[in-house]
Enzyme design. Structure first.
Site, PDB file in Angstrom:
ATOM      1  N   LYS A   4      -0.784   4.895   4.556  1.00 38.26           N
ATOM      2  CA  LYS A   4      -1.682   3.948   5.238  1.00 38.26           C
ATOM      3  C   LYS A   4      -1.176   3.675   6.649  1.00 38.26           C
ATOM      4  O   LYS A   4      -0.016   3.297   6.841  1.00 38.26           O
ATOM      5  CB  LYS A   4      -1.788   2.635   4.446  1.00 38.26           C
ATOM      6  CG  LYS A   4      -2.779   1.653   5.058  1.00 38.26           C
ATOM      7  CD  LYS A   4      -3.113   0.527   4.093  1.00 38.26           C
ATOM      8  CE  LYS A   4      -3.963  -0.553   4.739  1.00 38.26           C
ATOM      9  NZ  LYS A   4      -5.233  -0.060   5.270  1.00 38.26           N
ATOM     10  N   HIS A  64       0.838  -1.201   0.000  1.00 38.64           N
ATOM     11  CA  HIS A  64       0.000   0.000   0.000  1.00 38.64           C
ATOM     12  C   HIS A  64       0.870   1.246   0.000  1.00 38.64           C
ATOM     13  O   HIS A  64       2.059   1.191   0.330  1.00 38.64           O
ATOM     14  CB  HIS A  64      -0.936   0.024   1.221  1.00 38.64           C
ATOM     15  CG  HIS A  64      -2.143  -0.851   1.054  1.00 38.64           C
ATOM     16  ND1 HIS A  64      -2.084  -2.216   1.212  1.00 38.64           N
ATOM     17  CD2 HIS A  64      -3.425  -0.556   0.721  1.00 38.64           C
ATOM     18  CE1 HIS A  64      -3.291  -2.729   0.987  1.00 38.64           C
ATOM     19  NE2 HIS A  64      -4.120  -1.745   0.686  1.00 38.64           N
TER      20      HIS A  64
HETATM   21  P1  NAD Z   1      -7.618   9.668   4.788  1.00 37.48           P
HETATM   22  O1  NAD Z   1      -6.648   9.819   5.914  1.00 37.48           O
HETATM   23  O2  NAD Z   1      -7.344  10.358   3.507  1.00 37.48           O
HETATM   24  O3  NAD Z   1      -9.067  10.136   5.275  1.00 37.48           O
HETATM   25  C1  NAD Z   1      -9.559   9.811   6.535  1.00 37.48           C
HETATM   26  C2  NAD Z   1     -10.829  10.564   6.820  1.00 37.48           C
HETATM   27  O4  NAD Z   1     -11.241  10.231   8.143  1.00 37.48           O
HETATM   28  C3  NAD Z   1     -10.699  12.083   6.774  1.00 37.48           C
HETATM   29  O5  NAD Z   1     -11.898  12.618   6.287  1.00 37.48           O
HETATM   30  C4  NAD Z   1     -10.516  12.452   8.235  1.00 37.48           C
HETATM   31  O6  NAD Z   1     -11.007  13.770   8.467  1.00 37.48           O
HETATM   32  C5  NAD Z   1     -11.363  11.414   8.917  1.00 37.48           C
HETATM   33  N1  NAD Z   1     -10.870  11.122  10.277  1.00 37.48           N
HETATM   34  C6  NAD Z   1      -9.588  10.824  10.633  1.00 37.48           C
HETATM   35  N2  NAD Z   1      -9.507  10.686  11.982  1.00 37.48           N
HETATM   36  C7  NAD Z   1     -10.751  10.875  12.456  1.00 37.48           C
HETATM   37  C8  NAD Z   1     -11.296  10.871  13.753  1.00 37.48           C
HETATM   38  N3  NAD Z   1     -10.545  10.652  14.843  1.00 37.48           N
HETATM   39  N4  NAD Z   1     -12.635  11.112  13.879  1.00 37.48           N
HETATM   40  C9  NAD Z   1     -13.400  11.339  12.787  1.00 37.48           C
HETATM   41  N5  NAD Z   1     -12.913  11.386  11.531  1.00 37.48           N
HETATM   42  C10 NAD Z   1     -11.607  11.139  11.373  1.00 37.48           C
HETATM   43  O7  NAD Z   1      -7.779   8.078   4.584  1.00 37.48           O
HETATM   44  P2  NAD Z   1      -8.296   7.301   3.292  1.00 37.48           P
HETATM   45  O8  NAD Z   1      -7.141   6.907   2.432  1.00 37.48           O
HETATM   46  O9  NAD Z   1      -9.440   8.047   2.699  1.00 37.48           O
HETATM   47  O10 NAD Z   1      -8.835   5.969   3.980  1.00 37.48           O
HETATM   48  C11 NAD Z   1      -9.891   5.981   4.927  1.00 37.48           C
HETATM   49  C12 NAD Z   1     -10.177   4.552   5.384  1.00 37.48           C
HETATM   50  O11 NAD Z   1     -10.689   3.805   4.279  1.00 37.48           O
HETATM   51  C13 NAD Z   1      -8.967   3.786   5.892  1.00 37.48           C
HETATM   52  O12 NAD Z   1      -9.354   2.944   6.954  1.00 37.48           O
HETATM   53  C14 NAD Z   1      -8.564   2.951   4.681  1.00 37.48           C
HETATM   54  O13 NAD Z   1      -7.850   1.793   5.038  1.00 37.48           O
HETATM   55  C15 NAD Z   1      -9.922   2.597   4.147  1.00 37.48           C
HETATM   56  N6  NAD Z   1      -9.993   2.194   2.734  1.00 37.48           N
HETATM   57  C16 NAD Z   1     -10.889   1.211   2.443  1.00 37.48           C
HETATM   58  C17 NAD Z   1     -11.087   0.831   1.132  1.00 37.48           C
HETATM   59  C18 NAD Z   1     -12.128  -0.217   0.825  1.00 37.48           C
HETATM   60  O14 NAD Z   1     -12.296  -0.582  -0.345  1.00 37.48           O
HETATM   61  N7  NAD Z   1     -12.861  -0.707   1.825  1.00 37.48           N
HETATM   62  C19 NAD Z   1     -10.361   1.443   0.106  1.00 37.48           C
HETATM   63  C20 NAD Z   1      -9.454   2.451   0.424  1.00 37.48           C
HETATM   64  C21 NAD Z   1      -9.289   2.838   1.752  1.00 37.48           C
END
Ligand code: NAD
Length: 266
Positions: A159, A155
């Protein structure tokens, strides 16, 4: 009127893509967006580099669901807050589509009981990319014939958790399909941890590097042969069709569904 959707984590990398996906679909209406820290109070259209939408990024999930009357909440936030968010969504009477990692099969019975109590449904999927779900299916088939297997997941370097939720799900599914796996032969690790972590008897190796998005390789070894299955998400757009499918189907499900494969006819 389309399905009323709220995005939780809308200022994150995935959240912004989900917002774009919802705006592009005539059957869905974006009614709210919730974020954390950066961008609170800003117009969500500006956050995704477009014209203003008249929807401000709010800070509190519970009150924003009730204010906007959201029917479905899509959550891509942080493993540390996802369980709280799941509870908030159910208590507000909305359905949930959860992409945030940090939830495993073991958590599902408790979540299912909570959602049943509130009469709402959820789709929880560690990976919304259709190709990654097909990989799960192919790996489960292969596992019946190859008792030795290891998983490598790569990744991007932003991450925060390891291994990926997808790798955990692959290990659980492969172990279940294989029945019994041959233990790894290593007796001495000259460098601690060099053989990776282990889940359900399967070694998992996590790489974190710039230049990657989300990549999973499952390597099976057998007598005189190996079989390598690999899936690459080369952009976050790869997850959006799966998310949109889940948003459209979640209200007609029966309770909590773990894994996108359960929504696809495969
Ligand atoms: P990112 O860091 O870009 O975004 C995270 C989001 O969560 C932001 O909007 C942030 O403001 C919010 N956030 C962070 N800490 C917080 C808290 N304490 N309280 C409330 N909100 C909070 O991350 P990302 O790359 O967008 O990934 C987000 C999640 O999605 C991760 O867990 C990642 O592993 C997961 N993900 C899942 C898939 C899937 O297909 N299921 C695909 C990609 C990413």
């Amino acid at each position: 009127m389309g399905i009323r959707v709220l995005v939780s984590g809308a200022n994150g990398r995935m959240g912004r893509e989900v917002v774009k996906g919802i705006l592009a679909d005539p059957d869905l209406d974006l009614v709210g967006a919730v974020g954390h820290e950066n961008g609170i109070g800003q117009d969500v259209g500006i956050l995704i580099g477009r014209e203003p939408l008249g929807i401000e990024l709010a800070a509190d999930l519970g009150s924003t669901i009730s204010r906007t009357g959201a029917e479905v909440v899509v959550d891509f936030t942080h493993p540390a807050v996802v369980k709280n968010n799941l509870e908030t969504i159910a208590k507000q009477g909305a359905h949930a589509v959860i992409g945030t990692t940090g939830i495993t099969e073991a958590d599902i019975p408790e979540i299912a009981a909570l959602y049943r109590a509130h009469g709402v449904n959820a789709v929880i999927a560690p990976n919304f990319a259709v190709g990654a779900v097909l990989l799960l299916k192919f790996a489960a088939q292969a596992a019946r014939f190859f008792p030795q297997v290891e998983i490598i997941e790569t990744h991007h370097d932003q991450k925060l958790d390891a291994p990926s939720g997808t790798a955990i799900k692959y290990a659980e599914a492969i172990a279940r399909a294989a029945g019994s796996l041959r233990p790894a032969p290593t007796k001495v690790e000259k460098v601690p941890g060099v053989r990776g972590g282990e889940l359900a008897g399967i070694k998992i190796h996590s790489l974190r590097l710039p230049g990657f998005v989300a990549h999973h390789t499952i390597v099976f070894g057998g007598l005189g042969q190996s079989l390598t299955l690999k899936h690459d998400s080369i952009s976050r757009e790869s997850f959006i069709p799966g998310v949109i499918l889940a948003v459209k189907k979640v209200s007609s499900l029966d309770g909590v569904v773990y894994g996108l494969e359960n929504l696809l006819d495969i």
